[in-house]
Design a protein around this motif. Structure first.
Motif, PDB file in Angstrom:
ATOM      1  N   GLN A  49       0.828  -1.189   0.000  1.00 50.66           N
ATOM      2  CA  GLN A  49       0.000   0.000   0.000  1.00 50.66           C
ATOM      3  C   GLN A  49       0.872   1.253   0.000  1.00 50.66           C
ATOM      4  O   GLN A  49       1.678   1.441   0.903  1.00 50.66           O
ATOM      5  CB  GLN A  49      -0.889  -0.011   1.256  1.00 50.66           C
ATOM      6  CG  GLN A  49      -1.941   1.071   1.274  1.00 50.66           C
ATOM      7  CD  GLN A  49      -2.947   0.939   0.133  1.00 50.66           C
ATOM      8  OE1 GLN A  49      -3.375  -0.174  -0.192  1.00 50.66           O
ATOM      9  NE2 GLN A  49      -3.272   2.053  -0.529  1.00 50.66           N
ATOM     10  N   VAL A  50       0.730   2.078  -1.012  1.00 49.96           N
ATOM     11  CA  VAL A  50       1.500   3.327  -1.067  1.00 49.96           C
ATOM     12  C   VAL A  50       0.550   4.499  -1.297  1.00 49.96           C
ATOM     13  O   VAL A  50      -0.612   4.313  -1.658  1.00 49.96           O
ATOM     14  CB  VAL A  50       2.549   3.321  -2.199  1.00 49.96           C
ATOM     15  CG1 VAL A  50       3.437   2.088  -2.105  1.00 49.96           C
ATOM     16  CG2 VAL A  50       1.877   3.402  -3.572  1.00 49.96           C
ATOM     17  N   ARG A  51       1.059   5.689  -1.093  1.00 52.12           N
ATOM     18  CA  ARG A  51       0.383   6.900  -1.551  1.00 52.12           C
ATOM     19  C   ARG A  51       1.263   7.499  -2.633  1.00 52.12           C
ATOM     20  O   ARG A  51       2.506   7.529  -2.496  1.00 52.12           O
ATOM     21  CB  ARG A  51       0.216   7.918  -0.412  1.00 52.12           C
ATOM     22  CG  ARG A  51      -0.683   7.477   0.714  1.00 52.12           C
ATOM     23  CD  ARG A  51      -2.166   7.655   0.413  1.00 52.12           C
ATOM     24  NE  ARG A  51      -2.569   9.049   0.345  1.00 52.12           N
ATOM     25  CZ  ARG A  51      -2.805   9.828   1.401  1.00 52.12           C
ATOM     26  NH1 ARG A  51      -2.668   9.339   2.637  1.00 52.12           N
ATOM     27  NH2 ARG A  51      -3.183  11.078   1.261  1.00 52.12           N
ATOM     28  N   ALA A  52       0.650   7.970  -3.696  1.00 52.08           N
ATOM     29  CA  ALA A  52       1.410   8.466  -4.842  1.00 52.08           C
ATOM     30  C   ALA A  52       0.863   9.819  -5.258  1.00 52.08           C
ATOM     31  O   ALA A  52      -0.329   9.959  -5.527  1.00 52.08           O
ATOM     32  CB  ALA A  52       1.314   7.477  -6.008  1.00 52.08           C
ATOM     33  N   ASP A 194      11.569   4.757   2.522  1.00 50.02           N
ATOM     34  CA  ASP A 194      10.312   5.341   2.982  1.00 50.02           C
ATOM     35  C   ASP A 194       9.627   6.181   1.910  1.00 50.02           C
ATOM     36  O   ASP A 194       8.412   6.305   1.894  1.00 50.02           O
ATOM     37  CB  ASP A 194      10.583   6.255   4.191  1.00 50.02           C
ATOM     38  CG  ASP A 194      11.155   5.500   5.361  1.00 50.02           C
ATOM     39  OD1 ASP A 194      10.584   4.458   5.722  1.00 50.02           O
ATOM     40  OD2 ASP A 194      12.189   5.928   5.904  1.00 50.02           O
ATOM     41  N   ALA A 195      10.437   6.802   1.071  1.00 50.87           N
ATOM     42  CA  ALA A 195       9.869   7.697   0.052  1.00 50.87           C
ATOM     43  C   ALA A 195      10.736   7.623  -1.192  1.00 50.87           C
ATOM     44  O   ALA A 195      11.966   7.571  -1.106  1.00 50.87           O
ATOM     45  CB  ALA A 195       9.821   9.132   0.566  1.00 50.87           C
ATOM     46  N   LEU A 196      10.076   7.600  -2.339  1.00 51.62           N
ATOM     47  CA  LEU A 196      10.773   7.475  -3.621  1.00 51.62           C
ATOM     48  C   LEU A 196      10.316   8.579  -4.555  1.00 51.62           C
ATOM     49  O   LEU A 196       9.123   8.786  -4.755  1.00 51.62           O
ATOM     50  CB  LEU A 196      10.427   6.111  -4.258  1.00 51.62           C
ATOM     51  CG  LEU A 196      10.824   5.906  -5.730  1.00 51.62           C
ATOM     52  CD1 LEU A 196      12.342   5.797  -5.874  1.00 51.62           C
ATOM     53  CD2 LEU A 196      10.135   4.658  -6.308  1.00 51.62           C
ATOM     54  N   SER A 197      11.274   9.271  -5.125  1.00 44.63           N
ATOM     55  CA  SER A 197      10.979  10.161  -6.251  1.00 44.63           C
ATOM     56  C   SER A 197      11.093   9.303  -7.504  1.00 44.63           C
ATOM     57  O   SER A 197      12.191   8.939  -7.902  1.00 44.63           O
ATOM     58  CB  SER A 197      12.013  11.296  -6.328  1.00 44.63           C
ATOM     59  OG  SER A 197      12.086  11.995  -5.117  1.00 44.63           O
ATOM     60  N   PHE A 198       9.957   8.995  -8.086  1.00 46.48           N
ATOM     61  CA  PHE A 198       9.928   8.074  -9.228  1.00 46.48           C
ATOM     62  C   PHE A 198       9.869   8.956 -10.478  1.00 46.48           C
ATOM     63  O   PHE A 198       8.848   9.568 -10.780  1.00 46.48           O
ATOM     64  CB  PHE A 198       8.692   7.187  -9.100  1.00 46.48           C
ATOM     65  CG  PHE A 198       8.651   5.977 -10.008  1.00 46.48           C
ATOM     66  CD1 PHE A 198       9.181   5.980 -11.292  1.00 46.48           C
ATOM     67  CD2 PHE A 198       8.052   4.801  -9.560  1.00 46.48           C
ATOM     68  CE1 PHE A 198       9.125   4.856 -12.103  1.00 46.48           C
ATOM     69  CE2 PHE A 198       7.977   3.659 -10.371  1.00 46.48           C
ATOM     70  CZ  PHE A 198       8.518   3.698 -11.638  1.00 46.48           C
ATOM     71  N   PHE A 214       6.011   5.075   0.885  1.00 48.38           N
ATOM     72  CA  PHE A 214       5.787   3.700   1.354  1.00 48.38           C
ATOM     73  C   PHE A 214       5.272   3.702   2.792  1.00 48.38           C
ATOM     74  O   PHE A 214       4.781   2.691   3.277  1.00 48.38           O
ATOM     75  CB  PHE A 214       7.067   2.887   1.221  1.00 48.38           C
ATOM     76  CG  PHE A 214       7.528   2.771  -0.200  1.00 48.38           C
ATOM     77  CD1 PHE A 214       6.835   1.976  -1.112  1.00 48.38           C
ATOM     78  CD2 PHE A 214       8.628   3.494  -0.654  1.00 48.38           C
ATOM     79  CE1 PHE A 214       7.249   1.899  -2.438  1.00 48.38           C
ATOM     80  CE2 PHE A 214       9.045   3.415  -1.970  1.00 48.38           C
ATOM     81  CZ  PHE A 214       8.350   2.621  -2.869  1.00 48.38           C
ATOM     82  N   LYS A 215       5.455   4.820   3.458  1.00 50.94           N
ATOM     83  CA  LYS A 215       4.746   5.045   4.716  1.00 50.94           C
ATOM     84  C   LYS A 215       3.613   5.997   4.372  1.00 50.94           C
ATOM     85  O   LYS A 215       3.796   7.227   4.358  1.00 50.94           O
ATOM     86  CB  LYS A 215       5.670   5.692   5.754  1.00 50.94           C
ATOM     87  CG  LYS A 215       6.754   4.769   6.266  1.00 50.94           C
ATOM     88  CD  LYS A 215       7.461   5.379   7.472  1.00 50.94           C
ATOM     89  CE  LYS A 215       8.451   4.384   8.039  1.00 50.94           C
ATOM     90  NZ  LYS A 215       9.532   5.053   8.808  1.00 50.94           N
ATOM     91  N   PRO A 216       2.439   5.443   4.086  1.00 48.23           N
ATOM     92  CA  PRO A 216       1.368   6.270   3.509  1.00 48.23           C
ATOM     93  C   PRO A 216       1.041   7.518   4.319  1.00 48.23           C
ATOM     94  O   PRO A 216       0.668   8.552   3.762  1.00 48.23           O
ATOM     95  CB  PRO A 216       0.186   5.291   3.464  1.00 48.23           C
ATOM     96  CG  PRO A 216       0.786   3.936   3.424  1.00 48.23           C
ATOM     97  CD  PRO A 216       2.056   4.025   4.221  1.00 48.23           C
ATOM     98  N   ALA A 219       2.063  11.124   3.437  1.00 50.93           N
ATOM     99  CA  ALA A 219       1.436  11.892   2.363  1.00 50.93           C
ATOM    100  C   ALA A 219       0.520  12.992   2.896  1.00 50.93           C
ATOM    101  O   ALA A 219       0.336  14.027   2.249  1.00 50.93           O
ATOM    102  CB  ALA A 219       0.632  10.965   1.447  1.00 50.93           C
ATOM    103  N   ASP A 220      -0.043  12.787   4.073  1.00 42.26           N
ATOM    104  CA  ASP A 220      -1.067  13.724   4.549  1.00 42.26           C
ATOM    105  C   ASP A 220      -0.558  15.157   4.619  1.00 42.26           C
ATOM    106  O   ASP A 220      -1.168  16.082   4.079  1.00 42.26           O
ATOM    107  CB  ASP A 220      -1.595  13.278   5.920  1.00 42.26           C
ATOM    108  CG  ASP A 220      -2.363  11.969   5.838  1.00 42.26           C
ATOM    109  OD1 ASP A 220      -2.883  11.663   4.748  1.00 42.26           O
ATOM    110  OD2 ASP A 220      -2.433  11.251   6.845  1.00 42.26           O
ATOM    111  N   VAL A 221       0.550  15.353   5.302  1.00 42.06           N
ATOM    112  CA  VAL A 221       1.086  16.704   5.422  1.00 42.06           C
ATOM    113  C   VAL A 221       1.666  17.169   4.083  1.00 42.06           C
ATOM    114  O   VAL A 221       1.625  18.350   3.746  1.00 42.06           O
ATOM    115  CB  VAL A 221       2.146  16.770   6.536  1.00 42.06           C
ATOM    116  CG1 VAL A 221       2.906  18.082   6.480  1.00 42.06           C
ATOM    117  CG2 VAL A 221       1.478  16.641   7.904  1.00 42.06           C
TER     118      VAL A 221
END
Lengths: 335, 335, 335, 335
Positions: A49-52, A194-198, A214-216, A219-221
């Motif tokens: 589960q990711v946020r993108a 934890d975070a990827l610039s794809f 990868f730590k969804p 994304a909130d902030v």
């Protein structure tokens, strides 16, 4: 015949086509039906589960990620040769409100757990010194080297031990995965990222990169920071469409493979003795005297001088063998 | 049949066509041949030497302009209803490193020299209070009103007297000029404006706005800020192309006129008693009871509730009379 | 018998006396009659027109100076061992809104024009890289070395050539001048220094440092920044009084000489082979095995371990020969 | 006979004496034995576990508190007349990296739950608008009014409902408590306050305020921010000593009572019809014509004009009846 940068290449026809297809009225910002697919599509791709979030540049993706992982009074460990240090005009400091980049030495812009631990060992744990909060690595690196899943995992171990966030600048992530032949999850979240610039823009996209958490909850902030930075484009569907097109049928991998093959062709022509670094992605750093460089340019090939006696050649998704062969032949003749 | 926002509209075919035409290898960032035309083309349009930078959003244009006009310890006077105050998630504070927005009252988000002078008169000139450094006005305003050249000049006089920079948020600048029928220079630099956010996205563009500096020297530092904010897209030619296409044959004016005409059609149908503000650009603020609003929605029209008893209808460049007539008729029947 | 830091020393009686004398009603902030003397008194001392602001800490003085010399998107060149880099928890980045410190190598925290030019030569002049705007040197350095007027002037030449501001962190400026025996103007403005953090707290003061601008116009904006940072204390006269007392009868020089003499006593006892750096001010970096260090501590002497096999001893204004002799004797016996 | 500000008053002899007593070698920064007592002493005073940090100014205390309660992209609700809005040159924006102050109307700089809810109700919960994260109230207010425990608790309820932090600017907290006669815990943590700027400088101190965290964990990051802002003075013991002296024998309350009594004397002399606000602490806002004000000044009394037809008189800890009586008499004669 330009080998300056994959940034200079045109946009894949599939991407353009997808942009034309969303050219209809829909909800503004990221409320449209395409933007809403990103979380799901990337969760599938990565097997977790990711946020993108789409953003319009790699610098934006990198710096939003760093801001999510490091407070203003903290530090981010990265290679002395990292793009975030040398090529973003202080964007990390802008987005993090003044966090400090802590430079780590390493060959080909690649850092090792040992080098990281060395730098970490020199930081006093008191309020007078900036304390590290995150590590950022680039894969493929700024010199075209690729971190393997094992290498990333070893850095991920350092991050976990020291409670540091781990960011991967994946401006050429596709080229790295194409080289590794691994599952994209293996070299990211399974290895502690934890975070990827794809990145997509260097690989056939136009103006859309994906920032993957990868730590969804991170994304909130970031949604507020993205807006606050003027990065929440009002017609976001044209960005989402680019990314979705790159994911469709694994175009991202196909394009990256083409660029890598082209670079390999040049590397083979050059031979190991001419290569400053092994060629693993789509960048070739070549030892060349000024006369040799001038000779290649006289034949119509354009590229950057990188260091004294060293030039950089970057291949791109649209270069089939025919497009690269003339340069390969010219390089072969140098020897 | 959506009247939510001109942001939701599609992109003009001429813009898309121009983007396809630049789909070839060229220099990255803003070194390409299209980006390099912007200064010249806008200088021609405005009848004076300007510097023009593409940016991917209106928020970015606004906030780069404010950062050029106001230091971190300064203040920017703007309407209480300004987009920069209410709809940019603090982007002005982010880009200026914490400058303060100083709110000015006014009808329809329009501020007057008198109201400005009132606020200015209450600021003590000492180091304990934030000192004003700039004024920002929006034309057309957030409520669809248009400042005339004379009105802008009167504000420009206040700016000059008090040595304040003057910024114009022109997210709907085209609609304002279309309404005024004046030369674009009359309502900007000739009236004292130093920097203009010239919006194209709401008017048929996709992802490119122009930031125009009438004091060309302000652009120099802004180039660093643009990069530092992650706004210097690597394939900038696709942004430049959009803007050039909008300038070609005055497409920007043509599109804006179409949207204004559509709004006028709605306004005429509504009648003055129903209008919260005069309709001068492409926004219609309509008095409507919840029942009336529900009735319109039941007919398939979508729009925002704006305030109790008030709805907002926004028309866009692609709405010919046929597209608006059904709503106009429905509104006329309300009365 | 503590040799940890000159920060730990008490306050000179003359300073305390001066504070008692201003203990009367007067104007708040810096409007009092003592604060108003600072510009004049320092202009006399330096032999040129300066602006002088009290601030409550050396970090504050340094960072206000840097903010006056470097914009958020700029860079400041300094020694890798500089206090601003290692001991201020990112205060330079906070005050400058994210400027980047660009580290220069050098022995004993001292940088040379050659090393500066080397770093400058590697910076590309484009918007992708942070551009240098200032140089900061520390005199005496963090390792107790002193820049001569000629050495500062040579760095001043680099600054002038490259249009960089030049800041001197003078937390131990008094110790440097006491060592040099020169006019304080010779090692500052006559050598190209634009701003000086003139330290008093380590030298017998309590809570007041002076920020001196040799380009007086730099003070104007700094007044706002000082307030904005919460550094404009409301009872500023107690800070001004400290500084004036330090200037009266050259107490600043007298105190510094005492500390330097004490350090020299230790240095002489140690002998050149034990010294990591020449002892020029009031810091002694001594080679000592863990056993030797333990031995000294067993005798009641306290100090910091600085690096493996290395300890730091700092003397202060209140240490007459009698206060240092026991440690000198103990060191002499080590050999 | 100056009634400009309690900032202009001298320092209590007990405070000076305590500073002389710590004039001995000890550990630097906040490692000394006096600084270490603050947590305990304030925990006792408030009847709950707190963390207490000295800082050299009220602005610093306020803004470190706000930075602990509000992220850069957030907002802080406060009175339109709050010191943080009008008198700190944007320090809140500096320390929070650009958070927005959201102004609430109210008589005498006092805000009510209703007014707060009104402002909160107008904030859309989306990424386009700054979201509120904290409330800041001043007790006693900038106009000398005092919030009762019940009034604070009612605001605390709003804070809890909306998950907002609650800060109290207590530059004149002592005057408020002296007026209320309540336990200091009643009007702070028991009423929902998370952080308190506990002022001593206006009340007989010299250069030390206490920042109290009733949520102790908020102090951890604040220690870094304090250092990073140049507020961690190296000879911190002289600040700790001031605060401890103010706590000893409740000097803080005794001093505040004296100032309040003096103000009451003036208020009584004036009569209700002349008072702009009820006099509850040590500030008197008096209706006075320009002629009346001139008359008082001709008698040797100094004070600020505050608004047309309105002057401000501030009393301080050192004004016994004899010091105030002449002004009281003069005011009484005005009527």
């Amino acid at each position: 015949m330009r080998f300056f940068s994959d940034n200079a290449a045109p946009v894949s026809p599939q991407v353009l086509q997808a942009m034309l297809e969303v050219n209809q009225l829909d909800t503004a910002y990221d409320g449209d039906r395409w933007s809403k697919q990103l979380d799901g599509r990337f969760s599938e791709l990565f097997g977790t589960q990711v946020r993108a979030l789409w953003v319009p540049s790699g610098t934006a993706a990198n710096c939003l990620a760093l801001a999510a992982l490091c407070p203003p009074h903290g530090g981010v460990l990265c290679s002395r040769d990292a793009h975030i240090q040398n090529d973003e005009c202080g964007a990390p400091e802008f987005y993090t409100h003044g966090a400090k980049l802590m430079l780590v030495e390493g060959q080909g812009a690649k850092i090792t757990p040992e080098a990281l631990r060395g730098v970490l060992g020199n930081i006093r744990n008191d309020v007078h010194q900036v304390q590290p909060h995150a590590i950022s690595i680039t894969n493929a690196t700024e010199y075209g080297l690729v971190y393997t899943p094992e290498e990333v995992a070893a850095i991920g171990d350092v991050a976990r031990e020291r409670k540091l966030g781990l960011h991967m600048d994946g401006a050429r992530f596709a080229n790295a995965v194409a080289h590794l032949g691994c599952h994209p999850g293996d070299v990211t979240w399974r290895a502690g990222v934890d975070a990827l610039s794809f990145g997509f823009v260097k690989n056939g996209g136009m103006s859309a990169e994906a920032l993957i958490f990868f730590k969804p909850e991170l994304a909130d902030v970031t949604l507020y920071r993205r807006k606050r930075a003027g990065l929440l484009l009002s017609k976001g569907r044209y960005l989402a469409a680019q990314i979705l097109a790159m994911l469709d049928g694994d175009l991202w991998l196909e394009n990256a493979r083409a660029a890598n093959v082209a670079a390999q062709l040049l590397a083979d022509a050059a031979g190991a003795h001419r290569l400053v670094h092994p060629v693993e992605a789509n960048e070739v750093f070549l030892k060349a005297t000024p006369e040799e460089a001038a000779g290649l340019r006289a034949l119509g090939f354009d590229f950057y001088d990188w260091a004294p006696g060293e030039v950089r050649l970057v291949t791109s998704w649209d270069q089939a063998e025919a497009a690269v062969r003339p340069l390969a032949d010219a390089i072969a003749k140098l020897t």
